[in-house]
Design an enzyme around this catalytic site. Structure first.
Site, mmCIF file in Angstrom:
data_model
loop_
_atom_site.group_PDB
_atom_site.id
_atom_site.type_symbol
_atom_site.label_atom_id
_atom_site.label_comp_id
_atom_site.label_asym_id
_atom_site.label_seq_id
_atom_site.Cartn_x
_atom_site.Cartn_y
_atom_site.Cartn_z
ATOM 1 N N CYS A 141 0.830 -1.201 0.000
ATOM 2 C CA CYS A 141 0.000 0.000 0.000
ATOM 3 C C CYS A 141 0.870 1.258 0.000
ATOM 4 O O CYS A 141 1.628 1.493 -0.934
ATOM 5 C CB CYS A 141 -0.968 -0.060 1.180
ATOM 6 S SG CYS A 141 -2.278 1.164 1.172
ATOM 7 N N HIS A 142 0.789 2.083 1.037
ATOM 8 C CA HIS A 142 1.607 3.296 1.159
ATOM 9 C C HIS A 142 2.971 3.000 1.795
ATOM 10 O O HIS A 142 3.798 3.892 1.929
ATOM 11 C CB HIS A 142 0.885 4.347 2.020
ATOM 12 C CG HIS A 142 -0.279 5.002 1.342
ATOM 13 N ND1 HIS A 142 -1.525 4.413 1.289
ATOM 14 C CD2 HIS A 142 -0.390 6.184 0.688
ATOM 15 C CE1 HIS A 142 -2.358 5.213 0.640
ATOM 16 N NE2 HIS A 142 -1.694 6.298 0.264
#
Length: 185
Positions: free
Chosen positions: A112-113
């Protein structure tokens, strides 16, 4: 039940704002596969999980970053969420710890991030990677070759996009650690 990575030690770095599933799923899958998994944070207090934008549960911390060393771990996992990696990427101890895994050629996995931490650690140039689409440009600006795939493995760096990809992400981590064990044997 087979324990393909029995005896391996995995570090998960996290802080408040962690996407709950991106910490808990890899932690639980890797433990079920036989590894010891430590949640490592900047401070020794339970960290606040999130389920997207809603508060989730608190997650217990096993160790504080200033008290750990890469030498004690076989791999590093960096979960996402929006707030978690945004805070971690400005912590010099976290960045040093992350770079140490690359220097030691140990597997690193980010979802994800989570790759924001890798960008600030300066380790993404010329790597083939994926992430949540919103940080695609950040990765490309840092020199990574971004692709939209469920999971990407590039020279021990494992990346995935979102919680929807966690099954493939966890499988890739285990496969990478299993191949590493075969080389060590």
């Amino acid at each position: 039940m087979s324990k393909p990575i029995k005896g391996r030690c995995i570090a998960i770095i996290a802080t408040d704002g962690i996407e709950q599933s991106e910490l808990e799923t890899p932690r639980d899958v890797l433990r079920d596969a036989g590894a010891r998994v430590d949640v490592i944070a900047p401070r020794k207090h339970p960290i606040q999980g999130f389920r997207h934008r809603d508060k989730g549960q608190l997650v217990e911390v096993d160790a504080v970053i200033r008290d750990v060393d890469c030498i004690d771990y076989d791999a590093l996992v960096i979960p996402g969420g929006l707030f978690n990696p945004d805070e971690l990427r400005t912590d010099s101890d976290i960045l040093d710890f992350t770079r140490a895994f690359f220097d030691a050629c140990k597997p690193v996995a980010a979802v994800c991030h989570g790759p924001w931490v890798l960008i600030n650690a300066g380790v993404v140039k010329d790597r083939r990677m994926t992430s949540v689409p919103s940080i695609r440009q950040d990765l490309q600006n840092a020199g990574a070759h971004w692709v939209d795939e469920e999971v990407v493995v590039d020279r021990g760096l494992i990346t995935s996009r979102t919680p929807d990809d966690l099954d493939a992400f966890c499988s890739a981590i285990i496969k990478t650690l299993t191949e590493d064990q075969d080389v060590d044997a």
